[in-house]
Every structure is written in C-alpha cells, then in structure tokens.
Write a protein that holds these residues in place. Sequence first.
Motif, PDB file in Angstrom:
ATOM      1  N   LYS A 265      -9.374 -17.542   7.215  1.00  0.00           N
ATOM      2  CA  LYS A 265     -10.118 -17.496   8.463  1.00  0.00           C
ATOM      3  C   LYS A 265     -11.165 -18.595   8.475  1.00  0.00           C
ATOM      4  O   LYS A 265     -11.936 -18.728   7.547  1.00  0.00           O
ATOM      5  CB  LYS A 265     -10.838 -16.142   8.612  1.00  0.00           C
ATOM      6  N   GLY A 266     -11.172 -19.351   9.529  1.00  0.00           N
ATOM      7  CA  GLY A 266     -12.210 -20.376   9.686  1.00  0.00           C
ATOM      8  C   GLY A 266     -12.162 -21.444   8.636  1.00  0.00           C
ATOM      9  O   GLY A 266     -13.176 -21.940   8.191  1.00  0.00           O
ATOM     10  N   SER A 267     -10.959 -21.787   8.207  1.00  0.00           N
ATOM     11  CA  SER A 267     -10.877 -22.695   7.081  1.00  0.00           C
ATOM     12  C   SER A 267      -9.946 -23.863   7.379  1.00  0.00           C
ATOM     13  O   SER A 267      -9.293 -23.914   8.413  1.00  0.00           O
ATOM     14  CB  SER A 267     -10.350 -21.947   5.872  1.00  0.00           C
ATOM     15  N   ALA A 268      -9.908 -24.745   6.419  1.00  0.00           N
ATOM     16  CA  ALA A 268      -9.061 -25.921   6.560  1.00  0.00           C
ATOM     17  C   ALA A 268      -7.593 -25.541   6.644  1.00  0.00           C
ATOM     18  O   ALA A 268      -6.762 -26.348   7.080  1.00  0.00           O
ATOM     19  CB  ALA A 268      -9.276 -26.851   5.380  1.00  0.00           C
TER      20      ALA A 268
ATOM     21  N   LEU B 276     -11.125 -28.446  -4.310  1.00  0.00           N
ATOM     22  CA  LEU B 276     -11.979 -27.573  -5.132  1.00  0.00           C
ATOM     23  C   LEU B 276     -12.182 -28.173  -6.512  1.00  0.00           C
ATOM     24  O   LEU B 276     -13.263 -28.084  -7.091  1.00  0.00           O
ATOM     25  CB  LEU B 276     -11.362 -26.166  -5.224  1.00  0.00           C
ATOM     26  N   ASP B 277     -11.154 -28.798  -7.030  1.00  0.00           N
ATOM     27  CA  ASP B 277     -11.264 -29.495  -8.313  1.00  0.00           C
ATOM     28  C   ASP B 277     -12.325 -30.589  -8.210  1.00  0.00           C
ATOM     29  O   ASP B 277     -13.212 -30.707  -9.063  1.00  0.00           O
ATOM     30  CB  ASP B 277      -9.891 -30.077  -8.674  1.00  0.00           C
TER      31      ASP B 277
ATOM     32  N   GLU C 118     -18.234 -24.492  14.374  1.00  0.00           N
ATOM     33  CA  GLU C 118     -16.903 -25.104  14.360  1.00  0.00           C
ATOM     34  C   GLU C 118     -16.437 -25.002  12.915  1.00  0.00           C
ATOM     35  O   GLU C 118     -17.226 -25.239  12.003  1.00  0.00           O
ATOM     36  CB  GLU C 118     -17.064 -26.576  14.763  1.00  0.00           C
ATOM     37  N   ALA C 119     -15.190 -24.619  12.720  1.00  0.00           N
ATOM     38  CA  ALA C 119     -14.706 -24.416  11.360  1.00  0.00           C
ATOM     39  C   ALA C 119     -14.611 -25.733  10.600  1.00  0.00           C
ATOM     40  O   ALA C 119     -14.174 -26.738  11.148  1.00  0.00           O
ATOM     41  CB  ALA C 119     -13.335 -23.735  11.386  1.00  0.00           C
ATOM     42  N   SER C 120     -15.046 -25.729   9.353  1.00  0.00           N
ATOM     43  CA  SER C 120     -14.861 -26.883   8.484  1.00  0.00           C
ATOM     44  C   SER C 120     -15.067 -26.473   7.043  1.00  0.00           C
ATOM     45  O   SER C 120     -16.191 -26.492   6.535  1.00  0.00           O
ATOM     46  CB  SER C 120     -15.842 -27.991   8.837  1.00  0.00           C
ATOM     47  N   THR C 121     -13.980 -26.089   6.399  1.00  0.00           N
ATOM     48  CA  THR C 121     -14.091 -25.611   5.027  1.00  0.00           C
ATOM     49  C   THR C 121     -14.762 -26.610   4.112  1.00  0.00           C
ATOM     50  O   THR C 121     -15.711 -26.295   3.406  1.00  0.00           O
ATOM     51  CB  THR C 121     -12.696 -25.336   4.452  1.00  0.00           C
ATOM     52  N   ARG C 122     -14.238 -27.835   4.089  1.00  0.00           N
ATOM     53  CA  ARG C 122     -14.746 -28.819   3.140  1.00  0.00           C
ATOM     54  C   ARG C 122     -16.238 -29.029   3.271  1.00  0.00           C
ATOM     55  O   ARG C 122     -16.977 -29.006   2.291  1.00  0.00           O
ATOM     56  CB  ARG C 122     -14.106 -30.191   3.405  1.00  0.00           C
ATOM     57  N   THR C 123     -16.673 -29.279   4.484  1.00  0.00           N
ATOM     58  CA  THR C 123     -18.078 -29.610   4.690  1.00  0.00           C
ATOM     59  C   THR C 123     -18.966 -28.417   4.380  1.00  0.00           C
ATOM     60  O   THR C 123     -20.007 -28.549   3.728  1.00  0.00           O
ATOM     61  CB  THR C 123     -18.282 -30.114   6.133  1.00  0.00           C
ATOM     62  N   ALA C 124     -18.550 -27.235   4.813  1.00  0.00           N
ATOM     63  CA  ALA C 124     -19.362 -26.041   4.564  1.00  0.00           C
ATOM     64  C   ALA C 124     -19.469 -25.768   3.063  1.00  0.00           C
ATOM     65  O   ALA C 124     -20.557 -25.503   2.543  1.00  0.00           O
ATOM     66  CB  ALA C 124     -18.771 -24.834   5.289  1.00  0.00           C
TER      67      ALA C 124
ATOM     68  N   GLY D  40     -19.606 -35.693  -2.303  1.00  0.00           N
ATOM     69  CA  GLY D  40     -20.287 -34.924  -1.264  1.00  0.00           C
ATOM     70  C   GLY D  40     -21.367 -34.000  -1.794  1.00  0.00           C
ATOM     71  O   GLY D  40     -22.434 -33.858  -1.186  1.00  0.00           O
ATOM     72  N   VAL D  41     -21.102 -33.366  -2.933  1.00  0.00           N
ATOM     73  CA  VAL D  41     -22.074 -32.390  -3.435  1.00  0.00           C
ATOM     74  C   VAL D  41     -23.381 -33.081  -3.841  1.00  0.00           C
ATOM     75  O   VAL D  41     -24.476 -32.664  -3.433  1.00  0.00           O
ATOM     76  CB  VAL D  41     -21.479 -31.577  -4.604  1.00  0.00           C
ATOM     77  N   ALA D  42     -23.285 -34.167  -4.602  1.00  0.00           N
ATOM     78  CA  ALA D  42     -24.490 -34.859  -5.045  1.00  0.00           C
ATOM     79  C   ALA D  42     -25.249 -35.456  -3.863  1.00  0.00           C
ATOM     80  O   ALA D  42     -26.483 -35.360  -3.775  1.00  0.00           O
ATOM     81  CB  ALA D  42     -24.121 -35.956  -6.048  1.00  0.00           C
ATOM     82  N   VAL D  43     -24.517 -36.058  -2.947  1.00  0.00           N
ATOM     83  CA  VAL D  43     -25.168 -36.674  -1.788  1.00  0.00           C
ATOM     84  C   VAL D  43     -25.887 -35.616  -0.945  1.00  0.00           C
ATOM     85  O   VAL D  43     -27.016 -35.816  -0.496  1.00  0.00           O
ATOM     86  CB  VAL D  43     -24.126 -37.454  -0.949  1.00  0.00           C
ATOM     87  N   ARG D  44     -25.229 -34.490  -0.770  1.00  0.00           N
ATOM     88  CA  ARG D  44     -25.850 -33.460   0.077  1.00  0.00           C
ATOM     89  C   ARG D  44     -27.024 -32.785  -0.624  1.00  0.00           C
ATOM     90  O   ARG D  44     -27.977 -32.368   0.037  1.00  0.00           O
ATOM     91  CB  ARG D  44     -24.784 -32.472   0.536  1.00  0.00           C
ATOM     92  N   SER D  45     -26.971 -32.697  -1.952  1.00  0.00           N
ATOM     93  CA  SER D  45     -28.168 -32.222  -2.654  1.00  0.00           C
ATOM     94  C   SER D  45     -29.333 -33.162  -2.395  1.00  0.00           C
ATOM     95  O   SER D  45     -30.465 -32.726  -2.130  1.00  0.00           O
ATOM     96  CB  SER D  45     -27.908 -32.136  -4.166  1.00  0.00           C
TER      97      SER D  45
END
Lengths: 307, 307, 307
Positions: free
Chosen positions: A73-76, A90-91, C47-53, C287-292
């Motif tokens: 739900k609500g995912s890529a 995820l890796d 708006e759904a966005s798995t990666r970004t969220a 993305g993780v380091a930049v967003r931190s």
Amino acid sequence: MLSRNFLTLEGVSREELRDILDLARVHAAGHGGLSLVGRTVCLAFFEASTRTAVSFELAARRAGADVISISEKGSAVQKGESLIDTVVTLDALGADAIVVRHPSVGAARLAARYTDAAVVNAGDGCGQHPTQALLDLHALSNAVGSFDELCGRKVAVVGDVLHSRVARSVIPAFQAAGMEVALVAPETLLPSENGAWELPILPSVDDAIDWGADVLYALRLQNERMTSESPRIPSVAEYARYYGVARRHLRDDVLVMHPGPVNRGVEISGDVVLSDSSLIPAQVAAGVAVRSAVLAYATGVAQKAVA
Amino acid sequence: MLSRNFLTLEGVSREELRDILDLARVHAAGHGGLSLVGRTVCLAFFEASTRTAVSFELAARRAGADVISISEKGSAVQKGESLIDTVVTLDALGADAIVVRHPSVGAARLAARYTDAAVVNAGDGCGQHPTQALLDLHALSNAVGSFDELCGRKVAVVGDVLHSRVARSVIPAFQAAGMEVALVAPETLLPSENGAWELPILPSVDDAIDWGADVLYALRLQNERMTSESPRIPSVAEYARYYGVARRHLRDDVLVMHPGPVNRGVEISGDVVLSDSSLIPAQVAAGVAVRSAVLAYATGVAQKAVA
Amino acid sequence: MLSRNFLTLEGVSREELRDILDLARVHAAGHGGLSLVGRTVCLAFFEASTRTAVSFELAARRAGADVISISEKGSAVQKGESLIDTVVTLDALGADAIVVRHPSVGAARLAARYTDAAVVNAGDGCGQHPTQALLDLHALSNAVGSFDELCGRKVAVVGDVLHSRVARSVIPAFQAAGMEVALVAPETLLPSENGAWELPILPSVDDAIDWGADVLYALRLQNERMTSESPRIPSVAEYARYYGVARRHLRDDVLVMHPGPVNRGVEISGDVVLSDSSLIPAQVAAGVAVRSAVLAYATGVAQKAVA
C-alpha cells in the motif's frame, strides 16, 4: 539451514532447531543480551499480514534495531517496481536484514540473490514460512516442558495442507523435533508432495483423537475457498464438521494450535479458541522472542547458539 | 474513572480531572519525569484518524515507549479477524497499553475484557473520546489561566451533537470543571439523552453569543451528512448560516474550539480557523502532553497525580 | 537557498552545494556527530513514494530523531483536511522539521508560510525535488573522485523533462557544479522554460554519446504517459529506441543515473540497471547521508558546513 539467510526449514536438523530455540529462550528470559543497536532491519511486505509484521517489528525494535517498513500500500510496488529493485534499494539504504513477505513461492530465495543483507522469509506464496514453524515449536516446547519432550509426541496437521506455506514449514520442523505427524484433510486439499512425506492421512479430527494426537494443529482456510464456489470443499459447514476442532475434542491433554488469524467456527469453534487447551496466544507471544533470535543470527550478532 | 483503563469521562469528578491535567502540565513543562522506556504501546486503529494516531504515537515515543501501530488498511481486519482476536494478539505480543479507535460504540470496553493491558479509548463510534475532552480542558485551562478559572464560564457546544462521541466526552468534562453548558443544534441533530443532560438548547451561534458564551465549541459535521441527501440538515449553506462560527461572533474574548479536522466554511469560516480567537492549534498541542499523562496512568508509571 | 527551509535548488551557488555535500560526506563516514536526538521530524506525504519516504525516515532515525509519518492513505486528507491545516497541526504537535511531498507545484513553499518548523521539499508536483539533486551530486562526486572533479564534465538529461521535478532540480545543481548539460528529449516532452536554460537539445541517446556525455541521467516516464493514448510519445517502443539507455551506450566510462524507480526496458534496458556503469544503487545509498545533512541544517543542528 542456519546460514545468515533464513529461507526454509526443509532439511533442518534437530540440533539446528535446538540451537535457535535455546537462543530465543534465553533472550525471552531477558538475559540473552541480543543487541541489534545500530542495525537496520527492513520489512518488505508485498502482502498484508498484521500479525507477522508486528511481531517482526517488535522483535527488531525491542532489540534496538532501526526498523523500516514498506508495504504494498502506498509504495513503489504500485509504480511497478519489482521485488528485485526493492531489494537492491533496501540494500543500498544500508539494510542489514530484509524480511520478505510475498505472494509468490520462491520470492525470498530470489531476493537473497540480489543483496548482501540477510534475507528472512516471512512467508512466500504457498512456499515456506520458517519463523512460524520455529515459534510453534517454541510455544509447544514451553507447553510440554522442553524441546526434548516433543520427541515421540503425535501432531495432527488439519485442513488446507495443499495451499499452506505454514504446513510446508511446520511439518519438517515437527519431524526434525522427533514428532509423529499425520494429516487430516480432504483429498482435494492434500498436496502431491505428500507422496514424498509419506504421512498417514486421517479422515477427520475425531479420527485424529482416536489416533492419539497430542496436538491438533489447525491450518487457516483461505477466504477465497470459503466464499466462492470452490470445488475443493463441499461447504463451510461440511468442512467444519470433519476438519473443525470443537469442544468435544478437548479430552486429556490435547493441545490446539493455529497460525492465526482463526476463522472462528470453521477451523476451530469459538469456545475453543481462547480455552485452556489453546496455545494460540502462546504462539503469538513466542513469535517475538523467536524472531529476535532469528534476526540476531541473520545480522551476525549471534554467530552460534548459546553454549 | 481513573483506573488503568481509560474508557469514558462519564461520571468523572473534578478532582480526577485536575489530577490528570496537573500531570500533563508538569510533563509538558519538561520536568514530569514520565518515562515509558521498556513499555510497549499498541495503537489499534480500526478507523482512520491521522491527528489522534499521530498524537498518541508522539506521546508514547517522546516518553520512550516502543510503539506498534496497526490500522484497518493492510491488516488482519481484512481477513476477518475480530477486535477480540486482535486484542488477544496484542496482549500476547506484550502490550502494556492498547489504544483502541473503532467505529462501534462500546468497542473499547469490550476490548478491555480480553486483555490485562490497559485499554485507552481513542474514540469508539458515537460513544466516547475521553482524551479529546481532556486535551480540550488542558488547552482551555491554559488559555484562561488555570483549570480553576474554568468554573462558572459558559460554553456552547455547536453542531451535530447526535452523532458526536466528542460531545459525549466534552459535555461531562466541561460540567465536571464547573462550566455552564448549552447546546446549539437543530432538533434533528440532538440526541435523545439530552433529556438526561437537561441542557438549554439555543437556536443559533448568534443566540449563543447573546447568551454570553465564553467558548464556542464547534463539532465536526460528518461528510456523509453533507454530501448525501441527508434528511438531518436542509443544506450545508443553511447549516453554516445558523451553526457556523464566523468573524462576526469574535467579539470580546470569545474562544473558538473544534476537535478537528475542520470543514472550513461549514462549522467555522476560513478566516476564523487560525485567528487569535481560535484554540485549534493549542488543542492539538495539548494532545501530546495529555496523552503522555494518560499513558503513564495506563501503564502504571504514574500511580497518582503529582502532589 | 541554504536557509532553514529547503525548497528549491534554483539559484544555488557552488559554495552552498559544496558545504552541504561536505557535511553529508563527513556524516556518512561516521564522524559527523550529527545528532537529532530530541528533535521531531514529520513526513507529510500527500503522494506515495516509497524510496523517498524510507530514505528520509532512515536519515532522521539514524540521527536519533523522533519520526512521525503521515500519508494520504488512511489520513485526514481523506476527510478533506487541507495541506495548510495539516502543517498547522504538525507545527502544534511540535515538529522541528516537516518534510513535504505533494502532487501540486509550490506546495512546499505554501506550507512554509504556515509553520515555524523548517520545511523540506521532498518533491512538489512538477516543481522541485532538491534533495534528489543533492544526492545525485553526492553519488556522482564519489564516483568521479570529488565534487571539484565534476567541473567541466558533460551530462545528458534524458526523457520527460517537461513533467519532471527532478529535472528542475538536477539541471541547476549540475550547472552550479560546473557541468555542461544537454537535454535528450522529443519536442513534446521539453518545457517552455528551456528558452531560459538555453541548453542544447540532442535527438537521441546515441547522439548524446557522440556529443561526449560522461553521464546519462535518465528521467522516469510517468505511467500515465505510457498506458493511455498520450499524444506526447508515439509508443513506448519508439520512445525506448531513441531515449532508452542500452548496453550499446556503455563505452568508455559513461555513467548511468536514474532517480528511480526505473521502468526497465523503457528508460534503461534491464541489463544496464544493475551493471557496473549504473550509479542507481549509489544514488539510493547517498540519499540517507544527504538527507541527514539537510535535516541537520533544517533543524539548526548544523548552522554551517564543516570547516
């Protein structure tokens, strides 16, 4: 089997089972010292399952892990992103363990090819559901006294064996624990691989009691087999009469198990679900400790079982 | 009322209210020392509610609790799992408190029968929503100076009293705080129990101002009563004319409250929602502290209010 | 640009980019000392966005922040609550930073007017997606050796520039880093503002290779432009022939980037997505380091970049 990935219980040995259950037991008692602080556990659920997701999340959180949950739900997934791309993502995000639930058999094994993170199978289609079988053994061991006391006891696995990943995991687990297994199911719900298992088939739960079952393990009947015009069962009422566990079966010390969620009045009558004979709440409770232990193996925190 | 379960505000006493608001106030000021570290708080939302869920989650998280959220979407509820089975599951998972939101009146009380965890009612059908009323009192106390200064003030509860669990919680809470309560609603949106409440009925917000209202507490009008051909209100425009709070009502020190989310231009005109007279953001802010205090009671961390 | 709000990369300077990438680099190396303990980061995804969220959530969690996620599913949005009311609510709940994803251009800027919390734009319609551009620069800097070595390199931005917020963020970012930018797109997918950008237009990826591109940055083709009878592209196959990155383009040291999720076989052929030339997993990881780092700026934890 007890590699860092946790994909199946087929071929598991008695010693491997004992190792991980020991770890879970010590951890549940509060002095296991399992710490997942600094580890990232990702739950990738491509199929809804409240119980399993919550259980894994608690198992990871209570041990201190960072937990990320993604679900269909609500995912890529909606955007057509494949299982593989999700695993690669995820890796890249730094997952130490990826817990996969997926409607297709073999999904967890496929996922494991695309990541260095440990993959834990949380149920893939009608394939496997190994942590369910481990928590069942854990709950049952506690109920009878110890893992070793499972040896020689009789368990009847009841219901839709054909479509059940739970069956494909609990049957080898019960066998590795030294238990005697029989199936109680109509021909239409028996898998072809029963030829390989060579398990006795009993025609009803009443017959399982006559056989001397110590444990009645009822499988969930999927909704689609209850609502539609399924050729597999004549009717829900007919099914419940032969394959439903009822109050009349609770003589002596028979224990009743079910992986949940129960269709009350179908697999198990409503007054039995929360009776003293029912291990259902104990199964749920066992899940958290067992999954903490599995995640500890998967992330390399526990390299070997406790001495 | 202030047992470990938190199900209703009916019958609450002034002293009980003061106790818990004191605890919330001390906690909000940052020296309450409420710690929920090691406690597991489960949010079981069978009905969507962003504000309430987020508020409880923050209240639990900031105090250090492990938080597990399950919601109707993507959950076992879809599989027909009943409220009872969910509660038994969360209990088995080790929940210390279960926060229940459910579309059916009495759901929280039913849940409490099946668990040793404390059950906190986060809104059950048109039953009760006790933490909403507590946060309203908290925000209002801050606005007028103190809880004691609420005594003798006049509050008009405006709108769909009939279907509102908020009304059923705030009315006894306002009364216990010593406030004078009137209702502003069409006959079609008044509940039969008003006979028991014996509250005056005013025909419009204008009349509430003439009555001398210090506070206008607007209730949310459910969408289904705005969109369909509802026999309960003639039209949204007509409703807004008599029961909508508008700029013209903001004379003297009238305060405007609403449990959210507001239908702008219906219950409250757009220019009033975020005006200086509006306590709406303060109500939201109060929710976190109040719910931390409630969870502290519920989990036994706080056995009694601060001395 | 590098105010507490993080809304756009238009007008960003080379020094500002370097500052924040330095902070991300130090943080990623594990000695940045960025701590968000005690801060509350809210993810408001309309708006759904798995990666970004997931990336923002991990960035905030690993730095110790309390994270609250709300999404369109099961949320007050369904009840008609506006973006503004959501932002006011999150502000009242004590948010230090609000990460906004919204289908409408300008949503993040609008949100920033209604809160004292820092607003981070996580993509607003076809407006901006600034953290995507930063992570792209971070991944690309790592790949070529350093941020300074980006200067003078050639990047071809390929595909649906017209509807892409990613394009509107990466193009000024690449330019500020001193890179030479060309567009590869059909006329129908080029925006009118290209007049202002004055970028060369190339007719195919083959031509981009001839032009000497060091980097092929493929944009996602939205599903609605692939499935319906879109007048913008003749067919998906035709699109892939001219604008798809394929194995034949991977000569020399060409690097392939994509903001994800990839439509395999459309923007990039399946065998290229995870090839050695692909930076796609590195982009996710960055993305993780930049967003931190962005959240550290936004919440005031980092007032200035590292010396």
